[in-house]
Write an enzyme that holds these catalytic residues in place. Structure first.
Site, PDB file in Angstrom:
ATOM      1  N   LYS A 121       0.843  -1.212   0.000  1.00  0.00           N
ATOM      2  CA  LYS A 121       0.000   0.000   0.000  1.00  0.00           C
ATOM      3  C   LYS A 121       0.872   1.253   0.000  1.00  0.00           C
ATOM      4  CE  LYS A 121      -4.173  -1.976   0.641  1.00  0.00           C
ATOM      5  NZ  LYS A 121      -5.236  -1.928  -0.292  1.00  0.00           N
ATOM      6  N   LYS A 203      -3.357  -9.613  -7.131  1.00  0.00           N
ATOM      7  CA  LYS A 203      -4.603  -9.949  -6.429  1.00  0.00           C
ATOM      8  C   LYS A 203      -5.759  -9.077  -6.923  1.00  0.00           C
ATOM      9  CE  LYS A 203      -5.602  -8.479  -2.135  1.00  0.00           C
ATOM     10  NZ  LYS A 203      -6.849  -8.357  -1.408  1.00  0.00           N
ATOM     11  N   LYS A 206     -10.527  -4.591  -4.481  1.00  0.00           N
ATOM     12  CA  LYS A 206     -11.656  -3.709  -4.769  1.00  0.00           C
ATOM     13  C   LYS A 206     -11.232  -2.257  -4.955  1.00  0.00           C
ATOM     14  CE  LYS A 206     -13.312  -4.263  -0.125  1.00  0.00           C
ATOM     15  NZ  LYS A 206     -12.216  -3.773   0.696  1.00  0.00           N
TER      16      LYS A 206
HETATM   17  P1  ATP Z   1      -8.428  -3.061  -0.789  1.00  0.00           P
HETATM   18  O1  ATP Z   1      -8.284  -3.097  -2.272  1.00  0.00           O
HETATM   19  O2  ATP Z   1      -9.099  -1.837  -0.264  1.00  0.00           O
HETATM   20  O3  ATP Z   1      -7.144  -3.338  -0.061  1.00  0.00           O
HETATM   21  P2  ATP Z   1      -9.402  -5.759  -0.852  1.00  0.00           P
HETATM   22  O4  ATP Z   1     -10.123  -5.945  -2.120  1.00  0.00           O
HETATM   23  O5  ATP Z   1      -8.013  -6.302  -0.784  1.00  0.00           O
HETATM   24  O6  ATP Z   1      -9.425  -4.231  -0.413  1.00  0.00           O
HETATM   25  P3  ATP Z   1     -10.238  -6.394   1.780  1.00  0.00           P
HETATM   26  O7  ATP Z   1     -11.259  -5.553   2.412  1.00  0.00           O
HETATM   27  O8  ATP Z   1      -8.814  -6.051   2.143  1.00  0.00           O
HETATM   28  O9  ATP Z   1     -10.328  -6.412   0.215  1.00  0.00           O
HETATM   29  O10 ATP Z   1     -10.448  -7.922   2.104  1.00  0.00           O
HETATM   30  C1  ATP Z   1     -11.633  -8.485   2.570  1.00  0.00           C
HETATM   31  C2  ATP Z   1     -11.455  -9.962   2.771  1.00  0.00           C
HETATM   32  O11 ATP Z   1     -11.462 -10.593   1.502  1.00  0.00           O
HETATM   33  C3  ATP Z   1     -10.137 -10.369   3.419  1.00  0.00           C
HETATM   34  O12 ATP Z   1     -10.363 -11.498   4.222  1.00  0.00           O
HETATM   35  C4  ATP Z   1      -9.257 -10.710   2.272  1.00  0.00           C
HETATM   36  O13 ATP Z   1      -8.265 -11.648   2.614  1.00  0.00           O
HETATM   37  C5  ATP Z   1     -10.259 -11.302   1.294  1.00  0.00           C
HETATM   38  N1  ATP Z   1      -9.860 -11.031  -0.081  1.00  0.00           N
HETATM   39  C6  ATP Z   1      -9.750  -9.811  -0.666  1.00  0.00           C
HETATM   40  N2  ATP Z   1      -9.361  -9.920  -1.936  1.00  0.00           N
HETATM   41  C7  ATP Z   1      -9.235 -11.255  -2.171  1.00  0.00           C
HETATM   42  C8  ATP Z   1      -8.857 -12.023  -3.304  1.00  0.00           C
HETATM   43  N3  ATP Z   1      -8.523 -11.434  -4.450  1.00  0.00           N
HETATM   44  N4  ATP Z   1      -8.860 -13.356  -3.197  1.00  0.00           N
HETATM   45  C9  ATP Z   1      -9.202 -13.967  -2.044  1.00  0.00           C
HETATM   46  N5  ATP Z   1      -9.549 -13.296  -0.930  1.00  0.00           N
HETATM   47  C10 ATP Z   1      -9.570 -11.971  -0.980  1.00  0.00           C
END
Ligand code: ATP
Ligand code: LTN
Length: 338
Positions: A121, A203, A206
């Site tokens: 980040k 990954k 969102k």
């Molecule tokens: P940001 O982009 O704001 O960092 P994010 O998309 O990574 O957000 P989080 O809110 O950080 O999502 O994650 C929510 C949950 O979903 C966490 O348990 C995380 O491990 C899981 N998660 C997020 N993205 C993935 C992914 N691509 N595959 C599997 N699990 C995920």
């Protein structure tokens, strides 16, 4: 009369959360939310919308506000029964911020410096590497430890944070006695790391602006289009190989998670067919997986009074439990009681 029920009857506790930092993706669903639903029958579950975590990256106020409600509607639409599960918004329970401060005094600079999410980040937000981004894991540790959590269902990327939570809990317990329950991460076998459809070595996130995300509330035609555009490779075999074929392997992972099929079954199903048919079939499976969630979330979002009632009751329940732990922590540290 004992004031606790016997261990045999006592359910273990689950805590997990998602940041309202963007719309929920297929990754958030397969990596986390879906397991939350599966686990919610056997455990006492608290599922949080972690808005305090979201502000480590700048969020427009109107967006974070509307996303919190929409995320709550999506939690329920995914199958989380708000009567059986405690659904709440993190900033409604001040104990999270309070315990976070305490835990930051039991967390080492070196430990926080090693967190891959921080490094990631910080690279992506070079203009705003704020202290909150750095101490983020102590807030997450507070979330988990406040509820004496046994299990934390998360995607693969959060394993390191849960391990740090255990280290912090161990350090604290080592000084003051058994204050915190030791939490375990719960990471699904399939779906733990869904990658971007357009950049399959990254990954699916969102908050990323790339077009490789599939959102839970996407329309079927958008989902199908996203899968048609998914990056594969110059070969034509549907075969699982993360190193050589990250795009195809990611699609196989999504298809396996959506249908329950094994990789061997999937390879056999698409043998000799090329990528066109494969991508369409995966897209259709995802459309069907997400259709009921989108329809139910859209319905719930029209009922703001209901959603307000759910998060208000959730915050009341969570506050009660969290304050019990916080009081114990303050007492152990030696703070004067109010
Ligand atoms: P940001 O982009 O704001 O960092 P994010 O998309 O990574 O957000 P989080 O809110 O950080 O999502 O994650 C929510 C949950 O979903 C966490 O348990 C995380 O491990 C899981 N998660 C997020 N993205 C993935 C992914 N691509 N595959 C599997 N699990 C995920
Ligand atoms: N850090 C997590 C979100 C999160 C969380 C938690 C997950 C905050 N607090 C407590 C599990 C338990 C993330 O970035 N996905």
């Amino acid at each position: 009369m004992p004031d606790t029920i016997s261990p045999a009857e006592e359910k273990q506790t689950i805590f997990s959360g998602v940041k309202p930092s963007g719309d929920l993706t297929l990754g958030s669903y397969l990596g986390a939310l879906r397991n939350w639903v599966d686990l919610s029958e056997q455990y006492d579950c608290l599922y949080c919308i972690v808005d305090l975590h979201a502000i480590t990256v700048r969020q427009p106020p109107a967006e974070i506000r509307s996303r919190c409600l929409s995320q709550l509607a999506q939690y329920i639409a995914c199958g989380l029964d708000p009567v059986k599960n405690t659904l709440f918004i993190q900033s409604h329970v001040p104990a999270h911020a309070e315990l976070s401060w305490v835990l930051s005094c039991y967390t080492m600079y070196g430990e926080l410096s090693r967190m891959t999410q921080f490094k990631d980040k910080a690279t992506k937000n070079a203009e705003n590497i704020n202290a909150g981004l750095f101490t983020y894991p102590t807030l997450m540790a507070a979330d988990i430890l406040l509820y004496q959590t046994n299990l934390v269902p998360v995607g693969e990327d959060q394993k390191q944070h849960v391990e740090l939570t255990r280290d912090i809990a161990n350090r604290f317990n080592g000084i003051y006695g058994d204050v915190f329950t030791m939490p375990e991460p719960f990471i699904p076998e399939v779906g733990a790391r869904i990658m971007s459809l357009t950049e399959p070595r990254q990954k699916m996130s969102k908050s990323d602006t790339d077009t490789g995300c599939v959102y839970l509330l996407d329309r079927p035609e958008d989902i199908l289009r996203a899968f048609k555009r998914a990056v594969t490779d110059s070969d034509s075999a549907v075969r699982f190989d993360l190193q050589e074929k990250p795009g195809v392997s990611n699609l196989m992972g999504i298809y396996a998670a959506a249908t329950g099929k094994s990789y061997a079954d999937i390879e056999a199903e698409f043998a000799g067919q090329g990528y066109g048919a494969f991508k369409s079939t995966v897209g259709e499976a995802v459309v069907e997986l997400l259709r009921p969630i989108r329809e139910e979330a859209e319905r719930l979002l029209k009922d703001k009074a209901y959603l307000t009632q759910i998060y208000t009751e959730g915050a009341n329940r969570a506050t009660f439990l969290a304050n019990k732990t916080l009081r114990k922590v303050y007492k152990k540290i030696g703070f004067v009681a109010k």
